[in-house]
Design an enzyme around this catalytic site. Sequence first.
Site, PDB file in Angstrom:
ATOM      1  N   SER A 128      37.152  30.634  63.449  1.00 50.57           N
ATOM      2  CA  SER A 128      38.509  30.102  63.681  1.00 50.57           C
ATOM      3  C   SER A 128      39.284  31.015  64.635  1.00 50.57           C
ATOM      4  CB  SER A 128      39.262  29.913  62.358  1.00 50.57           C
ATOM      5  OG  SER A 128      39.583  31.147  61.768  1.00 50.57           O
ATOM      6  N   ASN A 129      39.046  32.314  64.561  1.00 48.73           N
ATOM      7  CA  ASN A 129      39.739  33.216  65.501  1.00 48.73           C
ATOM      8  C   ASN A 129      39.174  33.102  66.911  1.00 48.73           C
ATOM      9  OD1 ASN A 129      41.871  34.943  64.099  1.00 48.73           O
ATOM     10  ND2 ASN A 129      40.176  34.912  62.627  1.00 48.73           N
ATOM     11  N   HIS A 185      41.095  42.793  61.833  1.00 46.09           N
ATOM     12  CA  HIS A 185      40.699  43.053  60.440  1.00 46.09           C
ATOM     13  C   HIS A 185      41.745  42.442  59.502  1.00 46.09           C
ATOM     14  CE1 HIS A 185      38.583  45.039  57.211  1.00 46.09           C
ATOM     15  NE2 HIS A 185      39.760  45.353  56.711  1.00 46.09           N
ATOM     16  N   ARG A 220      29.114  43.311  61.811  1.00 50.80           N
ATOM     17  CA  ARG A 220      28.236  44.471  61.969  1.00 50.80           C
ATOM     18  C   ARG A 220      29.001  45.542  62.720  1.00 50.80           C
ATOM     19  NH1 ARG A 220      22.442  42.647  61.838  1.00 50.80           N
ATOM     20  NH2 ARG A 220      22.601  40.411  61.491  1.00 50.80           N
ATOM     21  N   ASN A 252      39.067  44.911  67.655  1.00 50.85           N
ATOM     22  CA  ASN A 252      38.649  44.214  66.439  1.00 50.85           C
ATOM     23  C   ASN A 252      39.870  43.702  65.699  1.00 50.85           C
ATOM     24  OD1 ASN A 252      36.888  43.354  64.313  1.00 50.85           O
ATOM     25  ND2 ASN A 252      37.509  45.144  63.108  1.00 50.85           N
TER      26      ASN A 252
HETATM   27  C1  GAR Z   1      38.780  37.049  59.829  1.00 55.19           C
HETATM   28  O1  GAR Z   1      39.620  37.038  58.706  1.00 55.19           O
HETATM   29  C2  GAR Z   1      38.622  38.445  60.359  1.00 55.19           C
HETATM   30  O2  GAR Z   1      39.785  39.226  60.227  1.00 55.19           O
HETATM   31  C3  GAR Z   1      37.537  38.976  59.463  1.00 55.19           C
HETATM   32  O3  GAR Z   1      36.632  37.924  59.348  1.00 55.19           O
HETATM   33  C4  GAR Z   1      37.349  36.689  59.411  1.00 55.19           C
HETATM   34  C5  GAR Z   1      36.672  35.790  60.401  1.00 55.19           C
HETATM   35  O4  GAR Z   1      37.203  34.499  60.330  1.00 55.19           O
HETATM   36  N1  GAR Z   1      36.918  40.150  60.001  1.00 55.19           N
HETATM   37  C6  GAR Z   1      36.492  41.149  59.259  1.00 55.19           C
HETATM   38  O5  GAR Z   1      36.546  41.157  58.049  1.00 55.19           O
HETATM   39  C7  GAR Z   1      35.917  42.305  60.053  1.00 55.19           C
HETATM   40  N2  GAR Z   1      35.680  43.431  59.209  1.00 55.19           N
HETATM   41  P1  GAR Z   1      36.824  33.443  61.445  1.00 55.19           P
HETATM   42  O6  GAR Z   1      35.291  33.449  61.565  1.00 55.19           O
HETATM   43  O7  GAR Z   1      37.341  32.137  60.946  1.00 55.19           O
HETATM   44  O8  GAR Z   1      37.470  33.874  62.713  1.00 55.19           O
END
Ligand code: GAR
Length: 212
Positions: free
Chosen positions: A18-19, A114, A96, A112
């Site tokens: 989604s991001n 988070h 990763r 990144n």
């Molecule tokens: C997001 O919430 C991002 O912040 C997190 O994974 C999700 C991905 O969502 N990232 C981490 O936890 C990194 N350590 P998405 O696949 O819908 O974008």
Amino acid sequence: MLSSAPATIAVLASGSGSNFESLVLAARNGELGGEIAVLLCDHPSAPVLERARRLGIDALCPPAGRFRTRLEDERPWLEAMYARAVGTVLLAGFMRRLHGTLLVAFPDRILNLHPSLLPAFPGLEAIRCAWEHGVRVTGCTVHLVTADVDGGPILAQSAVDVREGESLASLEARIHEAEHELYPATVRRYLSQPWRREGRRFVFGTAENAHA
Ligand code: GAR
């Protein structure tokens, strides 16, 4: 640091994407300060690949290797980026950690996202950990990627209040909403405005006080 040409960007993602989609849409609207040239994914069945197809973004799954939490060999990933003249790397749900090759190739050029207010709740399952801990405020963070997992200099954070009796699913949805705003806006600022590092502090500046 200040770049004049529109940045060529690679997004690395592992899951839903989604991001990734919010970054692509911002780029399409001229609101990112760069163009997304490629999506690199470590799971051939990840839903983000379907999003890339729908959005018309070139997507690849270079070999991830034997380890669960890091890429065994970052060179094929680097080659895919070099082949497209990528200058900026955005991690968007990439599960990763990066090590030598990519960090050396893109110093201070990997960001990144988070889903917590770092340095609280680094690592996996950050939203669940914050919710189980009973915090009253959590949120999301955009930071530079360094060898220190989730520990690089912070560019921006967005706070999300935890509502009384709120379910984990509801909190997750609201943090994702905050992420979809924060990440594209921060990338745009990072790509279009001068900035500098002061130790572990990331400082956005003006043309006068930042070295380009
Ligand atoms: C997001 O919430 C991002 O912040 C997190 O994974 C999700 C991905 O969502 N990232 C981490 O936890 C990194 N350590 P998405 O696949 O819908 O974008």
